[in-house]
Design a protein around this motif. Structure first.
Motif, PDB file in Angstrom:
ATOM      1  N   ARG A  27       5.031   0.411   6.340  1.00 18.25           N
ATOM      2  CA  ARG A  27       5.125   0.461   5.190  1.00 18.25           C
ATOM      3  C   ARG A  27       5.796   1.343   4.559  1.00 18.25           C
ATOM      4  O   ARG A  27       6.688   1.038   3.493  1.00 18.25           O
ATOM      5  N   ARG A  28       6.351   2.478   5.063  1.00 21.17           N
ATOM      6  CA  ARG A  28       7.466   3.339   4.399  1.00 21.17           C
ATOM      7  C   ARG A  28       8.527   2.356   4.421  1.00 21.17           C
ATOM      8  O   ARG A  28       9.513   2.930   3.916  1.00 21.17           O
ATOM      9  N   PHE A  29       8.405   1.789   6.071  1.00 22.47           N
ATOM     10  CA  PHE A  29      10.076   1.057   6.192  1.00 22.47           C
ATOM     11  C   PHE A  29      10.337  -0.230   5.091  1.00 22.47           C
ATOM     12  O   PHE A  29      11.323   0.011   4.602  1.00 22.47           O
ATOM     13  N   TYR A  30       9.508  -0.507   4.604  1.00 20.63           N
ATOM     14  CA  TYR A  30       9.412  -1.801   4.106  1.00 20.63           C
ATOM     15  C   TYR A  30       9.105  -0.895   1.764  1.00 20.63           C
ATOM     16  O   TYR A  30      10.890  -1.169   1.483  1.00 20.63           O
ATOM     17  N   LEU A  31       9.604   0.368   1.859  1.00 22.80           N
ATOM     18  CA  LEU A  31       9.274   0.915   0.824  1.00 22.80           C
ATOM     19  C   LEU A  31      10.043   1.646   0.379  1.00 22.80           C
ATOM     20  O   LEU A  31      11.293   1.646  -0.437  1.00 22.80           O
ATOM     21  N   GLU A  32      10.208   2.582   1.341  1.00 21.51           N
ATOM     22  CA  GLU A  32      11.926   2.942   1.372  1.00 21.51           C
ATOM     23  C   GLU A  32      12.958   2.865   2.056  1.00 21.51           C
ATOM     24  O   GLU A  32      14.184   3.555   1.605  1.00 21.51           O
ATOM     25  N   VAL A  33      13.085   2.304   2.642  1.00 15.90           N
ATOM     26  CA  VAL A  33      14.605   1.178   3.596  1.00 15.90           C
ATOM     27  C   VAL A  33      14.122  -0.190   2.484  1.00 15.90           C
ATOM     28  O   VAL A  33      15.510  -0.189   2.795  1.00 15.90           O
ATOM     29  N   MET A  34      13.609  -0.864   3.235  1.00 14.80           N
ATOM     30  CA  MET A  34      14.033  -2.670   2.157  1.00 14.80           C
ATOM     31  C   MET A  34      13.759  -2.231   0.626  1.00 14.80           C
ATOM     32  O   MET A  34      13.753  -3.412   0.266  1.00 14.80           O
ATOM     33  N   ASP A  35      12.832  -1.501   0.056  1.00 18.49           N
ATOM     34  CA  ASP A  35      13.171  -1.414  -1.360  1.00 18.49           C
ATOM     35  C   ASP A  35      11.947  -1.990  -2.115  1.00 18.49           C
ATOM     36  O   ASP A  35      12.317  -2.854  -2.810  1.00 18.49           O
ATOM     37  N   ALA A  36      11.026  -2.097  -0.879  1.00 17.13           N
ATOM     38  CA  ALA A  36      10.052  -2.884  -2.060  1.00 17.13           C
ATOM     39  C   ALA A  36       9.360  -2.487  -2.693  1.00 17.13           C
ATOM     40  O   ALA A  36       9.318  -1.344  -2.762  1.00 17.13           O
ATOM     41  N   GLU A  37       8.288  -3.457  -3.092  1.00 18.58           N
ATOM     42  CA  GLU A  37       7.443  -2.889  -4.369  1.00 18.58           C
ATOM     43  C   GLU A  37       5.810  -2.990  -4.265  1.00 18.58           C
ATOM     44  O   GLU A  37       6.028  -4.391  -3.612  1.00 18.58           O
ATOM     45  N   ILE A  38       5.254  -2.557  -4.647  1.00 20.13           N
ATOM     46  CA  ILE A  38       3.279  -2.743  -4.006  1.00 20.13           C
ATOM     47  C   ILE A  38       3.221  -3.264  -5.204  1.00 20.13           C
ATOM     48  O   ILE A  38       3.394  -2.932  -6.516  1.00 20.13           O
ATOM     49  N   ILE A  39       3.081  -4.961  -4.886  1.00 18.51           N
ATOM     50  CA  ILE A  39       2.291  -5.464  -5.179  1.00 18.51           C
ATOM     51  C   ILE A  39       0.696  -5.258  -5.577  1.00 18.51           C
ATOM     52  O   ILE A  39      -0.156  -5.065  -6.890  1.00 18.51           O
ATOM     53  N   GLN A  40      -0.348  -4.752  -4.430  1.00 19.60           N
ATOM     54  CA  GLN A  40      -1.437  -4.745  -3.738  1.00 19.60           C
ATOM     55  C   GLN A  40      -1.882  -4.428  -2.790  1.00 19.60           C
ATOM     56  O   GLN A  40      -0.946  -5.200  -1.507  1.00 19.60           O
ATOM     57  N   GLU A  41      -2.526  -3.607  -2.634  1.00 16.80           N
ATOM     58  CA  GLU A  41      -3.356  -2.941  -1.514  1.00 16.80           C
ATOM     59  C   GLU A  41      -4.160  -2.727  -1.163  1.00 16.80           C
ATOM     60  O   GLU A  41      -5.266  -2.651  -1.540  1.00 16.80           O
ATOM     61  N   THR A  42      -4.552  -3.680   0.248  1.00 13.75           N
ATOM     62  CA  THR A  42      -6.162  -3.675   0.214  1.00 13.75           C
ATOM     63  C   THR A  42      -6.686  -3.560   2.001  1.00 13.75           C
ATOM     64  O   THR A  42      -5.791  -3.408   2.952  1.00 13.75           O
ATOM     65  N   TRP A  43      -8.122  -2.263   1.726  1.00 16.03           N
ATOM     66  CA  TRP A  43      -8.052  -1.982   3.208  1.00 16.03           C
ATOM     67  C   TRP A  43      -9.370  -2.987   3.363  1.00 16.03           C
ATOM     68  O   TRP A  43      -9.871  -3.378   2.544  1.00 16.03           O
TER      69      TRP A  43
END
Length: 138
Positions: A27-43
């Protein structure tokens, strides 16, 4: 007279789905390194699984799943199935500079012998190969 075979009415890739062994790290890699934005997060308690819908720059949608104890991804020798995730960029050097500043380690730039286009690879925390492929600006 031959009739043309009907074509599937597909428009584009909707999303790419990846499974991670370490949800927080990926999660950290895709958000912080690859500049992704969260659309939805589900457990999803019944599956003991996170599902994270992400939007990468350029509108590319990525689904990130976690499952307890997933088997490792075979890479060498290369296995059947999805080989890598390829992302297009008009500026390969700018991507490489930003990725290195964020702690990622892109490989040296190579040139596609068939197209003459430049590209590089890096890996996500689970070893999934990500290709950055330079496309000229129209």
């Amino acid at each position: 007279m031959t009739r043309e075979r009907p074509r599937l009415p597909l428009a584009s890739v909707h999303h790419v789905a990846l499974i991670t062994a370490d949800y927080d790290r990926a999660r950290r890699f895709y958000l912080e390194v690859m500049d992704a934005e969260i659309i939805q997060e589900t457990w999803r308690a019944e599956r003991e699984s996170h599902k994270l819908d992400l939007r990468l720059p350029g509108g590319i949608q990525l689904e990130l799943f976690s499952f307890p104890s997933p088997p490792p991804r075979p890479s060498y020798p290369e296995a059947c199935g999805l080989r890598h995730l390829a992302l297009a960029t008009p500026d390969l050097e700018a991507c490489i500079d930003l990725l290195r500043a964020r702690g990622a380690q892109p490989e040296p730039i190579r040139v596609d012998e068939l197209t003459g286009a430049r590209f590089t690879f890096l890996a996500d925390p689970d070893g999934t190969p990500i290709e950055l492929y330079e496309e000229p600006t129209p």
